[in-house]
Design a protein around this motif. Structure first.
Motif, mmCIF file in Angstrom:
data_model
loop_
_atom_site.group_PDB
_atom_site.id
_atom_site.type_symbol
_atom_site.label_atom_id
_atom_site.label_comp_id
_atom_site.label_asym_id
_atom_site.label_seq_id
_atom_site.Cartn_x
_atom_site.Cartn_y
_atom_site.Cartn_z
ATOM 1 N N ALA A 61 11.601 13.345 9.844
ATOM 2 C CA ALA A 61 13.153 13.252 9.835
ATOM 3 C C ALA A 61 13.560 12.031 10.495
ATOM 4 N N GLY A 62 14.733 11.528 10.067
ATOM 5 C CA GLY A 62 15.361 10.380 10.880
ATOM 6 C C GLY A 62 16.229 10.830 11.734
ATOM 7 N N SER A 84 9.576 8.062 2.294
ATOM 8 C CA SER A 84 9.131 7.604 3.370
ATOM 9 C C SER A 84 8.168 6.275 3.259
ATOM 10 N N GLY A 85 8.633 5.670 2.228
ATOM 11 C CA GLY A 85 7.664 4.410 1.744
ATOM 12 C C GLY A 85 8.260 3.194 2.222
ATOM 13 N N GLY A 86 9.369 3.335 3.198
ATOM 14 C CA GLY A 86 9.866 2.188 3.761
ATOM 15 C C GLY A 86 10.729 1.131 2.874
ATOM 16 N N LEU A 87 11.032 1.674 1.675
ATOM 17 C CA LEU A 87 11.820 0.662 0.880
ATOM 18 C C LEU A 87 13.195 0.713 1.018
ATOM 19 N N GLU A 135 0.953 -1.159 0.135
ATOM 20 C CA GLU A 135 -0.028 -0.136 -0.092
ATOM 21 C C GLU A 135 0.977 1.443 0.128
ATOM 22 N N VAL A 136 2.030 1.260 -0.475
ATOM 23 C CA VAL A 136 2.965 2.390 -0.415
ATOM 24 C C VAL A 136 2.284 3.468 -1.301
ATOM 25 N N THR A 137 2.252 4.610 -0.878
ATOM 26 C CA THR A 137 1.619 5.734 -1.765
ATOM 27 C C THR A 137 2.721 6.205 -2.472
ATOM 28 N N PRO A 172 5.704 1.881 6.156
ATOM 29 C CA PRO A 172 5.404 3.100 5.303
ATOM 30 C C PRO A 172 5.024 4.337 6.115
ATOM 31 N N GLY A 173 5.734 5.599 5.794
ATOM 32 C CA GLY A 173 5.156 6.722 6.388
ATOM 33 C C GLY A 173 5.626 6.980 7.707
#
Length: 460
Positions: free
Chosen positions: A266-267, A112-115, A102-104, A148-149
């Motif tokens: 931010a990380g 910020s999709g977590g890939l 469900e990554v947008t 994600p997000g």
């Protein structure tokens, strides 16, 4: 080389060239090009080279690496503005069977999709694109590393997905869309997928000896939307002008401003910078810079734009490591901003059709409890609220067609400001997202939530 309707002062030009010379010498770069854009025009460029009597200029191509991502993001924003997709759409609504769930689209734009940050297998920047003929080869069996997000995590494969999204929705190749929709309208004819002379060669400089070695230059294939492009300081100057003000032939000023706004958490330890929709954001020397850095074997690059100063700095070098283009580009902006600060626009009264008695009656001091605010009338019937003393929340408001105003920034972004009137038509108070602002602090009879103490104001 200097080209402008208004050249920089000689002292400023010397300071800029000195900064480039120091960057080339201390960074041990075979060559280094710097450039400055002011109010949309290239006003200065300069270079240094290890070859006596021969130096690149603003028309010499360098590989710009991940600055390419900004171009890909602009293509995606164009699709959004045409109504062909929504940024909150899951990618797989438009690009099937990628395996990213469900990554947008917005999350991919903002990293910020977590890939994963890189592709599986061999280092993609130094290996043949033939090893990655399909998206599955770019993403691998487990493309997602994080939820994600939740946080910023830079992802090169994410921009491969966005390039493939452009092709799927537009129906033409990424390169054709790029040329037709961005490069040609902006006159960037020296920005290409493959190098075109004059161009710099890419080199690795030995970390412990003053010797160098040629770096390979690979066609990135499916990864092209993440880092393929070659460009020049002059072409990037045109792109910088677009990133500052938009261009209706490519993307409206409002959509470009949307790209420049923070869009990713931010990380850890990254509080000086953030990421928008395809743009890196940095706070440096008290100003906000937007743009992107780039690197591929043999090359490093950076483009920073300070919208408030009307300036942009560009830095290009042909070394794998050593030069610091992000620092140099920021320094070029700072040097000009401090030596030749921007003149403010002359004050002018508002047009007569933007001012009436009802609007003027709303201006002046208002009180939220005991916090004092001033309400000021702006262009096109807009309003600005700012604290008159002590801390407080400043906000700008755009007029709504149906009445009232909507907040544009800060705490009140998206909130509605209304003037609440009494039966006789006079203004009782302002309502801002349920907060009540009155003409006097806690005046008896005013619409103060919870009422006002019968004892009134008193001393000790």
């Amino acid at each position: 080389m200097t080209t402008s309707f208004e050249a920089l002062l000689p002292g400023t030009e010397r300071a800029l060239l000195h900064r480039v010379a120091v960057a080339q010498a201390e960074g041990r770069a075979p060559s280094f090009v710097g450039a400055v854009v002011r109010d949309g025009a290239l006003v200065w460029s300069g270079s240094r080279s290890c070859v006596d009597g021969h130096a690149p200029d603003a028309d010499t191509q360098y590989r710009i690496g991940s600055i390419t991502k900004v171009f890909t993001a602009v293509l995606v924003m164009r699709l959004r503005d045409e109504g062909l997709l929504d940024l909150d759409d899951p990618l797989e609504r438009h690009l099937k069977d990628t395996g990213v769930g469900e990554v947008t689209i917005a999350q991919l734009l903002a990293h910020s999709g977590g890939l994963a940050a890189e592709t599986p297998g061999q280092w993609w920047e130094r290996s043949s694109a033939a090893l990655r003929p399909e998206l599955s080869d770019v993403l691998g069996e487990s493309p997602s590393l994080q939820t994600p997000g939740r946080r910023f995590h830079y992802s090169n494969p994410g921009y491969t997905l966005l390039g493939s999204l452009v092709e799927a929705v537009r129906g033409v190749g990424w390169e054709e869309a790029l040329r037709r929709e961005i490069l040609d309208p902006l006159g960037m004819d020296r920005t290409t997928l493959d190098p075109v002379a004059p161009r710099a060669g890419g080199f690795a400089v030995h970390p412990w000896a003053d010797v160098m070695m040629a770096e390979p230059s690979e066609d990135l294939g499916l990864m092209a939307p993440a880092g393929q492009l070659w460009s020049t300081a002059a072409d990037l100057a045109r792109f910088a002008a677009f990133l500052a003000a938009g261009d209706d032939r490519v993307l409206s000023a409002a959509s470009v401003a949307e790209m420049r706004a923070p869009a990713s958490p931010a990380g850890e330890g990254d509080w000086e910078g953030s990421y928008g929709l395809g743009l890196q954001l940095l706070r440096r020397d008290g100003r906000t810079l937007v743009g992107h850095t780039g690197s591929l074997p043999g090359f490093v690059a950076c483009l920073w734009v300070s919208v408030d100063d009307g300036l942009a700095g560009i830095a290009l070098a042909n070394a794998t490591s050593g030069p610091a283009p992000a620092v140099v580009a920021a320094d070029l902006v700072r040097i000009v901003a401090e030596a030749e600060p921007r003149f403010p626009e002359p004050w002018r009264p508002l047009p007569a059709d933007e001012v009436d008695a009802d609007l003027l009656a709303l201006t002046g001091p208002w009180y939220w409890g005991t916090y004092a605010y001033g309400l000021r009338l702006g262009p096109e019937r807009s309003l600005v609220m700012e604290p008159l003393r002590g801390p407080g929340r400043r906000a700008s408001f755009r007029v709504l067609p149906e009445g009232g105003w909507v907040g544009l920034n800060g705490y009140y972004a998206g909130e509605t400001l209304r003037a609440v009137r009494r039966p006789d038509g006079s203004v009782s108070h302002l309502d801002l997202g349920s907060f009540v602002f009155t003409r006097e602090p806690y005046e008896p009879g005013d619409a103060v939530p919870g009422g006002v103490s019968e004892d009134g104001w008193r001393g000790l």
